[in-house]
Design a protein around this motif. Structure first.
Motif, PDB file in Angstrom:
ATOM      1  N   CYS A  66       0.824  -1.211   0.000  1.00  0.00           N
ATOM      2  CA  CYS A  66       0.000   0.000   0.000  1.00  0.00           C
ATOM      3  C   CYS A  66       0.858   1.261   0.000  1.00  0.00           C
ATOM      4  O   CYS A  66       0.383   2.345  -0.282  1.00  0.00           O
ATOM      5  CB  CYS A  66      -0.875   0.006   1.251  1.00  0.00           C
ATOM      6  N   GLY A 168      -3.667  -7.277   6.589  1.00  0.00           N
ATOM      7  CA  GLY A 168      -4.168  -6.676   7.825  1.00  0.00           C
ATOM      8  C   GLY A 168      -5.356  -5.762   7.568  1.00  0.00           C
ATOM      9  O   GLY A 168      -6.006  -5.297   8.498  1.00  0.00           O
ATOM     10  N   CYS A 169      -5.641  -5.499   6.294  1.00  0.00           N
ATOM     11  CA  CYS A 169      -6.770  -4.633   5.932  1.00  0.00           C
ATOM     12  C   CYS A 169      -7.744  -5.364   5.016  1.00  0.00           C
ATOM     13  O   CYS A 169      -8.589  -4.726   4.386  1.00  0.00           O
ATOM     14  CB  CYS A 169      -6.258  -3.378   5.232  1.00  0.00           C
ATOM     15  N   CYS A 296      -4.206   2.978   7.325  1.00  0.00           N
ATOM     16  CA  CYS A 296      -4.076   1.540   7.573  1.00  0.00           C
ATOM     17  C   CYS A 296      -4.927   1.149   8.786  1.00  0.00           C
ATOM     18  O   CYS A 296      -4.783   1.739   9.863  1.00  0.00           O
ATOM     19  CB  CYS A 296      -2.612   1.206   7.839  1.00  0.00           C
TER      20      CYS A 296
HETATM   21  S1  SF4 Z   1      -2.692  -3.749   6.567  1.00  0.00           S
HETATM   22 FE1  SF4 Z   1      -1.970  -1.656   6.473  1.00  0.00          FE
HETATM   23  S2  SF4 Z   1       0.200  -1.834   5.901  1.00  0.00           S
HETATM   24 FE2  SF4 Z   1      -0.797  -3.807   5.394  1.00  0.00          FE
HETATM   25  S3  SF4 Z   1      -1.408  -3.598   3.237  1.00  0.00           S
HETATM   26 FE3  SF4 Z   1      -3.160  -2.992   4.509  1.00  0.00          FE
HETATM   27  S4  SF4 Z   1      -2.999  -0.762   4.685  1.00  0.00           S
HETATM   28 FE4  SF4 Z   1      -0.997  -1.535   4.021  1.00  0.00          FE
END
Ligand code: SF4
Length: 337
Positions: A66, A168-169, A296
């Motif tokens: 990201c 994580g997203c 995030c």
């Molecule tokens: S969890 Fe956060 S750091 Fe990981 S891809 Fe998603 S937005 Fe990016």
């Protein structure tokens, strides 16, 4: 392979990268590495230099695909190479090359040792993993099937590249098959990803650490208690700061604008605050009562204790404003941008 006393414990195959660089006919390469891989920057750089490339290494933190710092590098580099992450559908001003790095799943023995207690949870199991372990899933699947399990590996939405992969997203690989399984096993390390699966699917999730295999239930309950504590503290807020990250894949500006209107329609004050890296010192000087993280989703949960004021996810803001009771994990949607 050893170099300068550093054991290369991850599997780096630089040949696909060299081939891709040749195809692109570039000369100047920007290297972007997450913290755990920065130790290999000099090794990767020296390999590239041997092939005639000029290299600039990014010193910034890199959390995921990201985070594409193309505008910082476009003057100096012809392309960017990001190690350790799978690509995301994000535009970049110069070509981005993603080099995935495989970690070896070190817990197969633990899984075998605990198979009898896992069998008590049901017959249908969903497997999820992060990109660094996703190629281990067929091996784990084969083993579980040999033990009589029915194994399901879900295909997520367009933000995830591989079946079973979660971010994580983005837990869509899990939530899409949640009604087909009795429980999930997370093949990987760390607690945030399996926590996200546990909250978003409401199913039991097993993960691994050095001591063995554990259920996420206790950790999920602890985190939910903390989250409802933050929600409770935010209930008296009159002024909200909506924090948007300028990192390309986290810049949830459309979502922030919707939330701003919603807060104002509820009779409160809201401002959008744009920053690159989100950190406590950057908001220290502001006088908002609560902050909503439109960046995030991990920040609002992982880092909440580092902030004095309540830090909410967009979903938690809805609980504050609308009095909703159900808790939903924050996940990034393409419409957020
Ligand atoms: S969890 Fe956060 S750091 Fe990981 S891809 Fe998603 S937005 Fe990016």
């Amino acid at each position: 392979m050893k170099r300068s006393g550093k054991e290369l414990k991850y599997q780096f195959d630089l040949n696909p990268l060299l081939k891709r660089l040749e195809e692109l006919k570039v000369k100047r390469v920007g290297l972007v590495l997450p913290e755990g891989l920065k130790i290999y920057a000099d090794y990767i750089s020296s390999e590239l230099k041997k092939h005639g490339y000029e290299v600039i290494v990014s010193g910034n933190f890199n959390y995921g695909a990201c985070d594409v710092p193309s505008f910082e590098f476009e003057e100096e580099c012809d392309c960017l190479v990001n190690f350790g992450h799978a690509s995301l559908p994000i535009e970049s001003s110069i070509p981005m090359i993603f080099i995935e790095v495989d970690f070896v799943f070190p817990y197969m023995e633990l899984l075998k040792d605990n198979i009898d207690s896992i069998k008590k949870e049901g017959k249908k199991v969903g497997l999820v993993s992060t990109v660094n372990y996703v190629r281990e899933l067929p091996k784990v699947k084969e083993y579980l099937e040999s033990e009589g399990f029915e194994v399901v590996i879900g295909k997520g939405d367009i933000r995830v590249k591989y079946p079973g992969q979660i971010l994580g997203c983005d837990f869509s690989s899990a939530s899409k098959v949640s009604d087909k399984v009795d429980f999930f096993i997370f093949v990987g390390e760390g607690r945030f990803h399996p926590l996200g699966v546990a909250i978003s699917t409401e199913k039991k999730v097993f993960a691994f650490d050095c001591d063995g295999i554990y259920s996420l239930n206790d950790y999920r309950d602890k985190i939910l208690k903390e989250r409802f504590g933050a929600i409770f503290r935010a209930k008296d807020s009159k002024k909200f700061g909506l924090i948007v990250s300028s990192k390309k894949g986290q810049k949830r500006m459309a979502l922030a604008k919707i939330l701003k209107r919603k807060i104002e329609d509820s009779g409160f004050i809201a401002d959008i605050i744009l920053m690159d890296e989100v950190s406590p010192d950057k908001i220290y000087g502001f006088d908002y009562d609560s902050y909503v993280i439109c960046a995030c989703p991990r920040i609002g949960i992982d880092d909440a204790k580092r902030y004095k004021k309540p830090l909410l996810t967009p979903k938690e803001l809805e609980i504050v404003l609308d009095g909703k009771e159900d808790y939903f994990m924050d996940e990034i949607d393409q419409n957020d941008f």
